[in-house]
Motif scaffolding. Structure first.
Motif, PDB file in Angstrom:
ATOM      1  N   ASP A   6       0.861  -1.371   0.139  1.00 51.86           N
ATOM      2  CA  ASP A   6      -0.088   0.042   0.026  1.00 51.86           C
ATOM      3  C   ASP A   6       0.818   1.197   0.142  1.00 51.86           C
ATOM      4  O   ASP A   6       0.468   2.295  -0.667  1.00 51.86           O
ATOM      5  CB  ASP A   6      -0.818  -0.002   1.403  1.00 51.86           C
ATOM      6  N   SER A  47      -6.233   3.292   2.310  1.00 52.60           N
ATOM      7  CA  SER A  47      -6.023   2.045   1.474  1.00 52.60           C
ATOM      8  C   SER A  47      -6.994   2.417   0.297  1.00 52.60           C
ATOM      9  O   SER A  47      -7.988   2.609   0.303  1.00 52.60           O
ATOM     10  CB  SER A  47      -6.059   0.774   1.978  1.00 52.60           C
ATOM     11  N   THR A  49      -9.442   1.384  -2.667  1.00 52.54           N
ATOM     12  CA  THR A  49     -10.351   0.526  -2.996  1.00 52.54           C
ATOM     13  C   THR A  49     -10.320  -0.181  -4.558  1.00 52.54           C
ATOM     14  O   THR A  49      -9.622   0.608  -5.250  1.00 52.54           O
ATOM     15  CB  THR A  49     -11.798   0.998  -2.720  1.00 52.54           C
ATOM     16  N   ALA A  50     -10.942  -1.117  -4.856  1.00 53.16           N
ATOM     17  CA  ALA A  50     -10.764  -1.766  -6.208  1.00 53.16           C
ATOM     18  C   ALA A  50     -11.437  -0.727  -7.039  1.00 53.16           C
ATOM     19  O   ALA A  50     -10.856  -0.367  -8.248  1.00 53.16           O
ATOM     20  CB  ALA A  50     -11.299  -3.091  -6.309  1.00 53.16           C
ATOM     21  N   TRP A  87      -3.769  -9.028  -3.153  1.00 55.03           N
ATOM     22  CA  TRP A  87      -4.344  -7.506  -2.917  1.00 55.03           C
ATOM     23  C   TRP A  87      -5.720  -7.844  -2.408  1.00 55.03           C
ATOM     24  O   TRP A  87      -6.461  -8.572  -2.971  1.00 55.03           O
ATOM     25  CB  TRP A  87      -4.138  -6.450  -3.965  1.00 55.03           C
ATOM     26  N   ARG A  88      -5.952  -7.180  -1.342  1.00 58.76           N
ATOM     27  CA  ARG A  88      -7.415  -7.065  -0.678  1.00 58.76           C
ATOM     28  C   ARG A  88      -7.990  -5.599  -0.712  1.00 58.76           C
ATOM     29  O   ARG A  88      -7.560  -5.121  -0.115  1.00 58.76           O
ATOM     30  CB  ARG A  88      -7.367  -7.924   0.646  1.00 58.76           C
ATOM     31  N   ASP A  89      -9.331  -5.788  -0.724  1.00 54.96           N
ATOM     32  CA  ASP A  89     -10.129  -4.510  -0.589  1.00 54.96           C
ATOM     33  C   ASP A  89     -11.325  -5.274   0.395  1.00 54.96           C
ATOM     34  O   ASP A  89     -12.420  -5.724   0.091  1.00 54.96           O
ATOM     35  CB  ASP A  89     -10.948  -4.078  -1.793  1.00 54.96           C
ATOM     36  N   GLU A  90     -11.035  -5.292   1.705  1.00 52.88           N
ATOM     37  CA  GLU A  90     -11.676  -5.631   2.807  1.00 52.88           C
ATOM     38  C   GLU A  90     -13.197  -5.100   2.830  1.00 52.88           C
ATOM     39  O   GLU A  90     -14.138  -5.877   2.960  1.00 52.88           O
ATOM     40  CB  GLU A  90     -10.918  -5.495   4.178  1.00 52.88           C
ATOM     41  N   SER A  91     -13.376  -3.830   2.488  1.00 53.80           N
ATOM     42  CA  SER A  91     -14.577  -3.115   2.720  1.00 53.80           C
ATOM     43  C   SER A  91     -15.519  -3.679   1.580  1.00 53.80           C
ATOM     44  O   SER A  91     -16.471  -3.800   1.483  1.00 53.80           O
ATOM     45  CB  SER A  91     -14.427  -1.772   2.501  1.00 53.80           C
ATOM     46  N   THR A  95     -10.913 -10.105  -3.029  1.00 55.73           N
ATOM     47  CA  THR A  95      -9.524 -10.597  -2.972  1.00 55.73           C
ATOM     48  C   THR A  95      -8.858 -10.715  -4.543  1.00 55.73           C
ATOM     49  O   THR A  95      -9.673 -11.367  -5.296  1.00 55.73           O
ATOM     50  CB  THR A  95      -9.125 -11.681  -2.307  1.00 55.73           C
TER      51      THR A  95
END
Length: 186
Positions: A6, A47, A49-50, A87-91, A95
């Motif tokens: 990040d 961070s 987001t996608a 890479w993760r966009d948790e919100s 993934t």
């Protein structure tokens, strides 16, 4: 604590903007993302987001994979599963794994995506107009809308298309959906 990827991504996004001679206001106008969000991203306070990365890539005419590859080390010919960049966009419940990272001189790459139940990711425009994608659903169900044409895909189904307009990836549930995307640059 922010991870190193990040931090490198935030620096690279700032470098790309400056290299083009764009102000934050210029980039905000090109992406529809607020100046304050872009500033916070470049300073490493948030961070991405996608969706945000998708908008930035569209403004730069790059794929998300190319942007992520810019902040990763040069990929070897063989990429072991444990060494593949994730890479993760948790919100957003998304993934992304770079199975075969992009490499200079090559036009194709393979990506694995996982969407949690209910996850819904939209991209307003293609990062590279006319880019070819093959989406193969490995497990679960995926609703993929390509330039306003909906496709309902189940395990084993494969959709091949070129990116000309907006796309949307939605997991209607009940479980996660895992899919492979083969990207071919024009």
């Amino acid at each position: 604590m922010r991870d190193a990827l990040d931090e490198r991504l935030a620096s690279r996004v700032a470098e790309l903007r400056v290299a083009r001679g764009w102000s934050l206001d210029d980039l905000a106008g090109r992406t529809g993302v607020s100046r304050s969000t872009l500033s916070r991203l470049e300073r490493g306070e948030i961070s991405p987001t996608a969706s945000l990365l998708g908008k930035l890539c569209t403004a730069y005419g790059w794929t998300m994979s190319r942007l992520l590859a810019e902040v990763e080390a040069e990929p070897p010919a063989v990429v072991r599963a444990v060494d593949q960049a994730v890479w993760r966009d948790e919100s957003a419940g998304f993934t992304r794994r770079s199975v075969s990272p992009p490499h200079a001189g090559l036009r194709g790459e393979l990506i694995e995506g996982v969407l949690e139940p209910g996850a819904d990711i939209s991209y307003d425009a293609p990062p590279v107009t006319g880019m070819e994608q093959h989406v193969w659903v490995l497990d679960g169900r995926l609703e993929l809308t390509d330039d306003r044409t909906p496709h309902h895909l189940g395990a084993g189904d494969c959709l091949r298309f070129r990116l000309w307009g907006p796309t949307r990836f939605h997991n209607p549930g009940p479980g996660p959906v895992r899919y492979a995307v083969f990207v071919v640059l024009p």
